[in-house]
Design an enzyme around this catalytic site. Structure first.
Site, short mmCIF file in Angstrom:
data_model
loop_
_atom_site.label_atom_id
_atom_site.label_comp_id
_atom_site.label_asym_id
_atom_site.label_seq_id
_atom_site.Cartn_x
_atom_site.Cartn_y
_atom_site.Cartn_z
N CYS A 1 0.87 1.93 -5.76
CA CYS A 1 0.01 2.74 -6.62
C CYS A 1 0.54 4.16 -6.74
O CYS A 1 1.29 4.64 -5.91
CB CYS A 1 -1.43 2.74 -6.13
SG CYS A 1 -1.66 3.58 -4.57
N HIS B 1 0.83 -1.20 0.00
CA HIS B 1 0.00 0.00 0.00
C HIS B 1 0.86 1.25 0.00
O HIS B 1 1.83 1.34 0.74
CB HIS B 1 -0.88 0.04 1.25
CG HIS B 1 -2.14 -0.72 1.12
ND1 HIS B 1 -3.16 -0.31 0.31
CD2 HIS B 1 -2.57 -1.87 1.68
CE1 HIS B 1 -4.16 -1.17 0.40
NE2 HIS B 1 -3.83 -2.15 1.22
N ARG C 1 0.93 2.83 -11.67
CA ARG C 1 1.69 2.07 -10.69
C ARG C 1 3.13 2.57 -10.70
O ARG C 1 3.64 2.95 -11.76
CB ARG C 1 1.71 0.57 -11.04
CG ARG C 1 0.35 -0.08 -11.05
CD ARG C 1 -0.23 -0.22 -9.65
NE ARG C 1 -1.53 -0.87 -9.71
CZ ARG C 1 -2.67 -0.21 -9.85
NH1 ARG C 1 -2.68 1.09 -9.93
NH2 ARG C 1 -3.80 -0.87 -9.90
#
Lengths: 53, 230
Positions: free
Chosen positions: B198, B129, B207
């Site tokens: 991301c 994340h 990305r």
């Protein structure tokens, strides 16, 4: 809506205030435990992979 | 008339409160939950490793530098390694779990199940994340060529060095985790590592990728690798 709840709670003002607090905490608990974990994956923050697995 | 106005305004206040609570949940509470979860995963790994170390004392002493023993199969959702990236700070360490499901990403970094195992020939690819759930890869754009990415599986330290990145691409670009990722500049099979997250920070339109190669390995008995010493 809130007035209706207040009128239907039993007891005097103090008891009602306490019951309201309990109700608010219960709602927040349900939101954090069940509703938000369900809603959060609908937002894009989980898309960190390149193949969308 | 008054009842209608009152009800509508109460509903507006309720909706506003809901939104504020949801933002608090996403920004703050997912981080608290993920930090706890990652802590538990690391504890679990360390307990597992100290247990197996007492069963097989110093069986890894003969491990050679270039060819560490083949690790056991990984199990979905289970941690198998700890990653350290000095660039993110000396206290930064995260568990690496098998599989890239959203449930796995809530507990730590996620290893792409179809890519190589840690330290093996091929591409060891890991996703994390950028934001929410503890923000593990928040500082991803600060990574530079030559930075160390250190991993341990309990028996061996693996030190990877970044060759290229951060490279920005689109979410459908699955080639970046190929055994020999074409855009990385690698031309021959080798022991590579790919990190993905991301971009932009709160979005999902792109990305960010970095590629690294296995620079050195050493058994855990010899202590922490040079990249982790202050």
């Amino acid at each position: 809506m809130y007035g209706w709840i207040w009128r239907h709670l039993p007891g005097n003002a103090w008891v009602r205030a306490l019951l309201s607090l309990v109700l608010v905490l219960a709602v927040v608990y349900v939101l954090f435990q069940y509703v938000f974990p369900w809603a959060e994956p609908l937002l894009p923050f989980n898309d960190v992979t390149v193949d969308n697995q | 008339m008054r009842v209608i106005v009152r009800t509508v305004s109460e509903l507006c206040i309720t909706a506003g409160t809901l939104i504020v609570l949801f933002v608090a949940y996403v920004l703050f509470w997912t981080g608290v939950k993920a930090d706890n979860e990652m802590h538990d995963q690391i504890d679990q790994l360390q307990r597992q490793w100290s247990a197996s170390a007492t069963v097989h004392p110093t069986t890894k002493a003969s491990a050679t530098a270039a060819a560490p023993a083949k690790p056991a199969a990984y199990h979905y959702g289970k941690p198998f390694a700890i990653m350290y990236i000095p660039r993110f700070g000396f206290t930064w360490n995260k568990p690496v779990l098998e599989g890239t499901g959203t449930d796995v990403l809530k507990k730590g970094l996620a290893h792409y199940a179809r890519t190589a195992q840690l330290g093996q020939v091929g591409n060891f690819a890991v996703a994390g994340h950028r934001r929410t759930y503890g923000d593990p890869f928040l500082d991803f754009p600060k990574l530079r060529k030559g930075d160390a990415i250190v991993l341990t599986d309990g028996t061996t330290w693996f030190t990877y060095r970044i060759d290229k990145g951060p490279y920005k691409t689109v979410p459908t670009d699955v080639e970046v985790i190929d055994p020999v990722p074409r855009k990385s500049g690698y031309t021959r099979p080798g022991r590579y590592l790919t990190l993905t997250t991301c971009d932009p920070e709160w979005g999902h339109s792109h990305r960010l990728i970095v590629w690294a190669h296995l620079d050195s390995t050493q058994p855990v008995e010899t202590g922490r690798p040079k990249a982790l010493r202050r």
